[in-house]
Write a protein that holds these residues in place. Structure first.
Motif, PDB file in Angstrom:
ATOM      1  N   ARG A 234       0.891  -1.145  -0.138  1.00  0.00           N
ATOM      2  CA  ARG A 234      -0.106  -0.139  -0.126  1.00  0.00           C
ATOM      3  C   ARG A 234       1.184   1.030  -0.326  1.00  0.00           C
ATOM      4  N   ARG A 235       0.057   2.652  -0.058  1.00  0.00           N
ATOM      5  CA  ARG A 235       1.041   3.543  -0.335  1.00  0.00           C
ATOM      6  C   ARG A 235       1.474   3.639   0.786  1.00  0.00           C
ATOM      7  N   SER A 236       3.460   4.346   0.002  1.00  0.00           N
ATOM      8  CA  SER A 236       4.361   3.862   1.808  1.00  0.00           C
ATOM      9  C   SER A 236       5.542   4.460   0.987  1.00  0.00           C
ATOM     10  N   PRO A 237       6.738   4.619   1.445  1.00  0.00           N
ATOM     11  CA  PRO A 237       8.133   4.630   1.212  1.00  0.00           C
ATOM     12  C   PRO A 237       8.545   3.478  -0.014  1.00  0.00           C
ATOM     13  N   LEU A 238       7.815   2.193   0.174  1.00  0.00           N
ATOM     14  CA  LEU A 238       8.346   0.979  -0.333  1.00  0.00           C
ATOM     15  C   LEU A 238       7.538   0.957  -2.329  1.00  0.00           C
ATOM     16  N   PHE A 239       6.077   1.770  -1.449  1.00  0.00           N
ATOM     17  CA  PHE A 239       5.040   1.925  -3.013  1.00  0.00           C
ATOM     18  C   PHE A 239       5.972   3.212  -3.634  1.00  0.00           C
ATOM     19  N   THR A 240       6.302   4.120  -3.239  1.00  0.00           N
ATOM     20  CA  THR A 240       6.690   5.057  -3.986  1.00  0.00           C
ATOM     21  C   THR A 240       8.009   4.630  -4.349  1.00  0.00           C
ATOM     22  N   ALA A 241       8.760   3.622  -4.188  1.00  0.00           N
ATOM     23  CA  ALA A 241       9.766   3.244  -4.749  1.00  0.00           C
ATOM     24  C   ALA A 241       8.879   2.188  -6.028  1.00  0.00           C
ATOM     25  N   LEU A 242       8.597   1.484  -5.896  1.00  0.00           N
ATOM     26  CA  LEU A 242       7.901   0.491  -7.306  1.00  0.00           C
ATOM     27  C   LEU A 242       7.460   1.569  -8.482  1.00  0.00           C
ATOM     28  N   GLU A 243       7.059   2.970  -8.078  1.00  0.00           N
ATOM     29  CA  GLU A 243       6.656   3.468  -8.440  1.00  0.00           C
ATOM     30  C   GLU A 243       8.224   4.093  -9.772  1.00  0.00           C
TER      31      GLU A 243
END
Length: 331
Positions: A233-242
């Protein structure tokens, strides 16, 4: 008892099968044929009439079966609707169960550990998308690429999303293009439906991203016999995947969207689907061996088809063939 799954009793199935071969029979005639008492048999016939499998007419009543391919298929469709509703209910209950058992409702990463749950999560991401769907598509696959019907469904689904303003951006690995029947039955129909497709020689993982909300990353743990996926879900990890997706997208090579468009296919001056598919594989940098594997051809057949295409284009190299195809508007 093949029809028991549709709600028929053993007596109903036996009477129905007898009546299929004896249309217009009376209850007494059927009772004689089946060596049964006429009273209970009449009750079975009444039940079959109520299920729209049998019709009754005249006096004395004569019975005939409705066309089995229509009547039985109607029961099959009704059962499929019931099963679909049950699956949807199971998924909804699973969501409640997972939410109730989380350590924190705001947990950024959730592990999914069975194929049905993962498939349901993928379907939910696709159906809930409001703006865009971004995908890394690379083998292995757990279902064979679809035939004509599946390809048509893929194109229709993407076209429907496009009308709703949902953009599909998909990056395929080179191995995906060489997967048997994948290009012809899945990728090109999706592009014709409006998908924006590009190709990379390799991808770091399989992934689907919904809007700027969540992402699903499946893993195949073959040695342990387990399939696992992580819902992020929305998180720093999600931002990295984007950021990972957008970086790969910027470097990826566009697939032959123009050649796959309906207007291009309807143009009599353009080559057929087989030739366009072969040209797309050539321009994606696939080797003769990879093309042969993807098409199910022998190496000799592949070489002959490539030489025929290059002769048609008047080219002596693949690079020259690509340049000429581009000038002709095939790319």
């Amino acid at each position: 008892m093949e029809l028991a799954v549709l709600g028929l009793t053993a007596d109903e199935e036996r009477v129905y099968e007898a009546l299929v071969g004896q249309p217009g029979a009376t209850a007494a005639a059927l009772a004689d044929q089946l060596e049964s008492d006429v009273g209970p048999l009449r009750r079975v016939l009444t039940s079959l009439v109520e299920k729209h499998l049998v019709t009754r007419s005249g006096r004395p009543g004569r019975y005939a079966t409705a066309p089995p391919d229509i009547a039985i298929n109607r029961l099959v469709q009704a059962r499929e609707w019931e099963l679909s509703a049950a699956r949807a209910k199971a998924y909804a209950l699973s969501e409640i169960h997972r939410n109730a058992n989380r350590v924190s409702p705001d947990l950024a990463i959730e592990q999914l550990t069975d194929r049905e749950t993962i498939a349901a999560a993928v379907a939910r991401l696709e159906s809930d998308a409001q703006h865009q769907i971004r995908v890394f598509d690379t083998p292995p696959y757990y279902q064979e690429p679809g035939g004509e019907g599946a390809a048509r469904n893929t194109a229709v689904q993407i076209a429907r999303h496009q009308r709703d303003g949902v953009v599909h951006r998909v990056i395929y690995s080179q191995e995906a293009l060489t997967w048997p029947r994948k290009l012809d039955t899945d990728i090109l129909p999706a592009v014709r439906g409006g998908e924006l497709a590009r190709m990379r020689r390799s991808l770091p993982l399989k992934m689907i991203i919904r809007d700027d909300q969540d992402a699903l990353i499946p893993f195949d743990l073959s040695r342990s016999g387990l399939q696992v996926a992580y819902l992020v879900r929305r998180s720093p990890l999600f931002t990295a995947l984007e950021a990972l997706f957008e970086g790969e997208w910027a470097q990826a090579v566009p697939l032959d969207a123009n050649a796959a468009s309906p207007t291009a296919i309807d143009d009599p001056a353009r080559p057929d689907d087989e030739t366009l598919s072969l040209l797309a594989m050539m321009m994606a940098g696939l080797t003769d061996t990879a093309i042969a594997h993807a098409k199910g051809w022998s190496t000799r057949t592949t070489y002959r088809r490539l030489q025929s295409l290059m002769t048609e284009l008047g080219a002596s190299t693949r690079f020259q063939a690509g340049c000429i195809a581009g000038r002709r508007g095939w790319l």
